[in-house]
Design a protein around this motif. Structure first.
Motif, PDB file in Angstrom:
ATOM      1  N   ASP A  10      77.816 -42.884 -55.414  1.00 17.57           N
ATOM      2  CA  ASP A  10      78.452 -43.502 -56.590  1.00 17.57           C
ATOM      3  C   ASP A  10      77.361 -44.120 -57.447  1.00 17.57           C
ATOM      4  O   ASP A  10      76.380 -44.659 -56.925  1.00 17.57           O
ATOM      5  CB  ASP A  10      79.455 -44.584 -56.149  1.00 17.57           C
ATOM      6  CG  ASP A  10      80.519 -44.820 -57.222  1.00 17.57           C
ATOM      7  OD1 ASP A  10      81.715 -44.589 -56.918  1.00 17.57           O
ATOM      8  OD2 ASP A  10      80.137 -45.230 -58.364  1.00 17.57           O
ATOM      9  N   ASP A  11      77.505 -43.999 -58.753  1.00 17.99           N
ATOM     10  CA  ASP A  11      76.482 -44.564 -59.633  1.00 17.99           C
ATOM     11  C   ASP A  11      76.611 -46.092 -59.746  1.00 17.99           C
ATOM     12  O   ASP A  11      75.709 -46.752 -60.211  1.00 17.99           O
ATOM     13  CB  ASP A  11      76.540 -43.919 -61.019  1.00 17.99           C
ATOM     14  CG  ASP A  11      77.899 -44.097 -61.669  1.00 17.99           C
ATOM     15  OD1 ASP A  11      78.904 -43.755 -60.993  1.00 17.99           O
ATOM     16  OD2 ASP A  11      77.960 -44.580 -62.809  1.00 17.99           O
ATOM     17  N   ASP A  54      81.542 -39.551 -55.836  1.00 19.65           N
ATOM     18  CA  ASP A  54      82.082 -40.040 -57.112  1.00 19.65           C
ATOM     19  C   ASP A  54      82.035 -38.887 -58.119  1.00 19.65           C
ATOM     20  O   ASP A  54      81.046 -38.159 -58.191  1.00 19.65           O
ATOM     21  CB  ASP A  54      81.210 -41.215 -57.581  1.00 19.65           C
ATOM     22  CG  ASP A  54      81.713 -41.801 -58.892  1.00 19.65           C
ATOM     23  OD1 ASP A  54      82.935 -41.684 -59.164  1.00 19.65           O
ATOM     24  OD2 ASP A  54      80.875 -42.370 -59.630  1.00 19.65           O
ATOM     25  N   GLN A  56      82.658 -39.151 -61.628  1.00 20.10           N
ATOM     26  CA  GLN A  56      82.042 -39.537 -62.899  1.00 20.10           C
ATOM     27  C   GLN A  56      80.709 -40.252 -62.656  1.00 20.10           C
ATOM     28  O   GLN A  56      80.684 -41.405 -62.214  1.00 20.10           O
ATOM     29  CB  GLN A  56      82.985 -40.463 -63.696  1.00 20.10           C
ATOM     30  CG  GLN A  56      84.179 -39.758 -64.313  1.00 20.10           C
ATOM     31  CD  GLN A  56      85.303 -39.565 -63.324  1.00 20.10           C
ATOM     32  OE1 GLN A  56      85.429 -40.315 -62.347  1.00 20.10           O
ATOM     33  NE2 GLN A  56      86.130 -38.551 -63.552  1.00 20.10           N
TER      34      GLN A  56
END
Ligand SMILES: [Mg+2]
Length: 335
Positions: A10-11, A54, A56
């Protein structure tokens, strides 16, 4: 049970922290990545049970990561759960499955659903892991089994050889001669072809042993055995040592003339060994007496008739001064 490694991607660090708190289990090891590129690198270095991905992310998004994972042999089978904040839309689900996603979760994560889905994949992973361990174990066992099988065959071969051959000369022993004789007799009945038997005795062999000793006697037996073996040239001919200094040669599909021819050859072969024999009354070297007979098996005769007529021939050859052959015709049929 080993540790299952899960890659969480995840960013946003706070999302990673959420995942970590949800997956805080002693048998799960979490590896985190904050970008698609980092995630791909990690999949090459570790064996992951599952990737939580994730969708996005800036740069390379989750779908691209998944596509690249499917394109690599090492990573193509790692299950992926996409995690997306996007509005639940059929088109997105489709896109996810198209590039090989195995499941889909929506933010905010429902703890119960999340844990049960992850749990299923962990279980699958452990199952697969156990299976591959078992497979490796089986492979190892199979190799061991093949080795044992090989050893067993070799042992059986040696045992068979020991039980069928004469230890001193390497010829068939008496027991195997009996078996072979029976087989050849039966074959003769089927093929209606003549079976010849030669019985061979070394002349004055007791005197040879008395004169030269038993070691020399054994040596003499070995040489005579080899000479007989060489002289009975056909593969079908069976040569046996059936007693101390007695030998037998079975000649399938051989008529009296042929048998007589072989007998003469054997007589010469032993004689030309030129083993000196001071104790012999027949010659100054080792010689043999050979009795032979021929019967077409089953034409009114029994197996014993052939043995007895050949033996009678041997008796006549000895009476005749030894170092000679004698063909004895089978007696008239009894009925
Ligand atoms: Mg994101």
């Amino acid at each position: 049970m080993g540790i299952a490694k899960i890659l969480i991607v995840d960013d946003r660090v706070e999302n990673l922290l959420t995942l970590e708190s949800l997956l805080d289990e002693p048998d799960i090891e979490l590896v985190r990545a904050t970008s698609g590129i980092e995630a791909l690198g990690l999949t090459l270095d570790h064996d992951f049970a599952l990737v939580l991905l994730d969708v996005q992310m800036p740069g390379m998004d989750g779908y691209e990561v998944a596509e690249l994972m499917r394109g690599n042999k090492k990573t193509k089978h790692i299950p992926i759960i996409f995690i997306t904040a996007a509005f639940r839309a059929d088109v997105q689900v489709f896109k996810g499955y198209e590039c090989g996603a195995v499941d889909y979760l929506f933010k905010p994560l429902d703890e119960r659903v999340f844990k049960s889905k992850v749990g299923v994949f962990i279980e699958l992973f452990r199952h697969k892991d156990a299976l591959s361990k078992k497979t490796r174990e089986l492979d190892r066992k199979l190799v061991e089994l093949e080795e044992l099988q090989q050893q067993l065959e070799e042992t059986n071969e040696r045992l068979h050889l020991l039980s069928t051959t004469d230890g001193l000369t390497g010829l068939l022993n008496k027991r195997q001669f009996d078996t072979t004789f029976e087989e050849e007799w039966q074959r003769g009945i089927r093929t209606k072809s003549p079976l010849s038997l030669l019985l061979l005795d070394i002349d004055h062999f007791k005197a040879y042993n008395d004169t030269y000793g038993h070691a020399a006697g054994d040596d003499c037996l070995k040489k005579v055995a080899m000479a007989i073996s060489d002289a009975a040239k056909r593969n079908a001919d069976k040569v046996a040592r059936i007693g101390g200094e007695e030998f037998a040669v079975l000649l399938p599909e051989t008529d009296p003339e042929g048998a007589q021819h072989v007998a003469e050859r054997l007589l010469k072969a032993v004689s030309s060994l030129d083993i000196s024999h001071r104790g012999s009354l027949a010659a100054e070297h080792v010689t043999t007496s050979i009795g032979l007979s021929t019967i077409v098996p089953g034409q009114g005769y029994v197996q014993r008739d052939l043995l007895e007529t050949a033996d009678a021939g041997l008796y006549r050859a000895k009476e005749n001064g030894r170092n000679s052959t004698w063909y004895h015709a089978p007696g008239p049929l009894k009925n």
